[in-house]
Design an enzyme around this catalytic site. Sequence first.
Site, PDB file in Angstrom:
ATOM      1  N   GLU A 240       0.825  -1.247  -0.182  1.00 54.53           N
ATOM      2  CA  GLU A 240      -0.017   0.184   0.186  1.00 54.53           C
ATOM      3  C   GLU A 240       1.206   0.641  -0.398  1.00 54.53           C
ATOM      4  OE1 GLU A 240      -2.592  -0.760   3.319  1.00 54.53           O
ATOM      5  OE2 GLU A 240      -4.050  -1.942   2.266  1.00 54.53           O
ATOM      6  N   ASP A 319      -8.264  -9.206   3.951  1.00 50.32           N
ATOM      7  CA  ASP A 319      -7.757  -7.761   5.005  1.00 50.32           C
ATOM      8  C   ASP A 319      -9.155  -8.193   5.988  1.00 50.32           C
ATOM      9  OD1 ASP A 319      -7.305  -5.840   6.274  1.00 50.32           O
ATOM     10  OD2 ASP A 319      -7.895  -5.132   4.709  1.00 50.32           O
ATOM     11  N   GLU A 347     -13.084  -3.033  11.726  1.00 50.64           N
ATOM     12  CA  GLU A 347     -12.414  -1.882  10.592  1.00 50.64           C
ATOM     13  C   GLU A 347     -13.701  -2.135   9.618  1.00 50.64           C
ATOM     14  OE1 GLU A 347      -8.933  -2.083   8.571  1.00 50.64           O
ATOM     15  OE2 GLU A 347      -9.518  -1.178   6.879  1.00 50.64           O
TER      16      GLU A 347
HETATM   17  O1  GCW Z   1      -7.423  -3.163   6.558  1.00 50.54           O
HETATM   18  C1  GCW Z   1      -6.355  -2.069   5.430  1.00 50.54           C
HETATM   19  C2  GCW Z   1      -6.696  -0.687   6.662  1.00 50.54           C
HETATM   20  C3  GCW Z   1      -5.283  -0.023   6.184  1.00 50.54           C
HETATM   21  C4  GCW Z   1      -4.536  -0.613   7.202  1.00 50.54           C
HETATM   22  C5  GCW Z   1      -4.000  -2.198   6.638  1.00 50.54           C
HETATM   23  C6  GCW Z   1      -3.240  -2.944   7.120  1.00 50.54           C
HETATM   24  C7  GCW Z   1      -2.463   0.433   8.731  1.00 50.54           C
HETATM   25  O2  GCW Z   1      -7.917  -0.401   5.311  1.00 50.54           O
HETATM   26  O3  GCW Z   1      -5.823   1.085   7.502  1.00 50.54           O
HETATM   27  O4  GCW Z   1      -3.025  -0.169   7.408  1.00 50.54           O
HETATM   28  O5  GCW Z   1      -5.163  -2.907   6.420  1.00 50.54           O
HETATM   29  O6  GCW Z   1      -2.676  -3.619   7.682  1.00 50.54           O
HETATM   30  O7  GCW Z   1      -1.536  -2.019   6.956  1.00 50.54           O
END
Ligand code: GCW
Length: 613
Positions: A240, A319, A347
């Site tokens: 990311e 995720d 989340e």
């Molecule tokens: O789930 C995603 C989140 C991000 C997070 C990323 C991760 C810290 O939306 O906010 O960043 O995973 O786990 O690195």
Amino acid sequence: MNAASYSPAWLRALTAPLPEGLASPLETARFELNAFYPADQMPEICFREEMGDSYRIERADGRLRLSGGKTGVLYGAYALIFTSVCGTSVRLGSSAPYYPLRVLSCWDNMDGSVERGYSGNSLWFEGGHVRYDPARIRQLGRMLAGAGINVLCVNNVNVHYPAQELIASQLNETAALAAELRPFGVRLMLSVDFSMPLSQGVGTADPLDENVQRWWRERAKRIWEAVPDFAGFMVKADSEHRPGPNAYGRTHAEGANMLARAIAPYGGKLIWRAFVYDCMQDWRDTLTDRAKAAFEIYKPLDGRFDDNVILQVKHGPFDFQVREPVSPLLLSMPRTHLALEVQLAQEYTGQQKDIYAMLPLWREIFDTVGKDKVEAFTAVSNLGRDANWTGHPFAALNLFAFGAFGWDPDSDPERVTRLWARLTYGLKPAEEDTLVSWLLRSRSIYEKCTSNLGLGWMVTPNTHYGPNPWGYEFQSWGTYNRADRNAVGVDRTKTGTNYVSQYPEELKRLYEDPRSCPENLLLFFHRLRYDCVMADGRTLIQRLYDDHFDGFMETEEMARALLSLPLPQEDMEQVEDRMRLQLENAREWRDVTNTFFHRLSGVEDARGRKIYE
Ligand code: GCW
């Protein structure tokens, strides 16, 4: 901030404020036991260095005797106090944690915000500095030690300025926080930015460059001088848009090993996250499958990581969705130390407004993967500055249970939930049954309400709260349901992306056939027509509708039951407010999702219920 009003979430029986200047977990154990037991019942304490994290409880001459190592003695003290609070008989014998590292990973930024935080601002950062109320940090230490959590990674894995300074110009602030938590057996860990040498005049962050290696070695030396029991680094690299070794044509193993070697002389651990995928995917490309990414990147590197590297794998291939299969990477790295990462911060699972107790999820993961496949258990924290620590008072269960599963991954969800409920509320047996049974059902209810049958991702982009069936459909994140007028789901078998081939034979066979694939993962692995008939005779479209109707009704039932409990007033107010939101949310999910599928398919609900248009 008035620390006195912050009682530790599940240790309300411990009313004595913790004094300043406790020197060690042994001293903390003495203090806690002394404050709790009348003098004539005070257990005898035997400190035995070699016992480390473990403890032993015996009865000798009519008196309880607690033996334990450096931290074990404190864990044993809490175990004794728990039994006494719960009115259960003391379990004699020894206890030791299964995983030596039970890491709480906090996505706290130094401006005080918390990425994916739903419980208020950071407990220890503010205005670009480490700033905290020492009395509250002691309460936190008490809670963490009471749950058996022993490492706190204090800053966001997305390292935003000035968090880099925690290992440089602000190292003394880091050391002060470490000192506050030391008497609770909680060691600090930090997330570091792989490219840091670049901004420090080295001119590159190439892991094979000697100047880079030297820079990190010097940095490590200074860190351990300031914090002798520092636990190590956590790194999110090439993920990311975070920097990493790929920019220099180096592998993840080369990147991780370089850092690992710098910290090895001090016994430091390097936690390297495996959350790596192409986040700039073209939605038109149906062959690239995000779920496959981590395995494709890391499997070829098995056996190439140094001994103090721990590869941290999220429990599912995506995720932290409401339902995912286990990550195949967890089953494919026999020559690599692995950590299992879960997310207490809700989340995608209700953001601590909606109830989602995670224990049944973890039970399934450990049962599928096998506890011995991983060597550490880590969780993204759900903590914040809210008076009740976790936003929703019931979300504290997830934090408590994380510690319990890290100590004993064979834990029974019901037993742990009951222990938490008893420590927290001390209800009458029938009331406790009500609370425990609804909490244990909360995950499946939330799943029915939101994206059921393994769909996932039908959330509002960015915030990740609330329904939005096509929110992620045309985005670059690799997150698609591909619903059309005939069918929905992604074919991940050999006629599709063939993700399923990443599993060992037995799981592969289970998942690849829609007849054996668990229903709650059906649309994760298969693309199915709306008229296909499910095991119980209902069509797929009917099942999509029914789950959303049922989920809403079950949420109503849960609200009635939970709101009838005699909870302490401050918790009741919170639960009432949040339950109202959860009901609104469940209704919205039901109507948006059902309308979405109705509009696409044109199929009516077999039971003639109203679907909004
Ligand atoms: O789930 C995603 C989140 C991000 C997070 C990323 C991760 C810290 O939306 O906010 O960043 O995973 O786990 O690195």
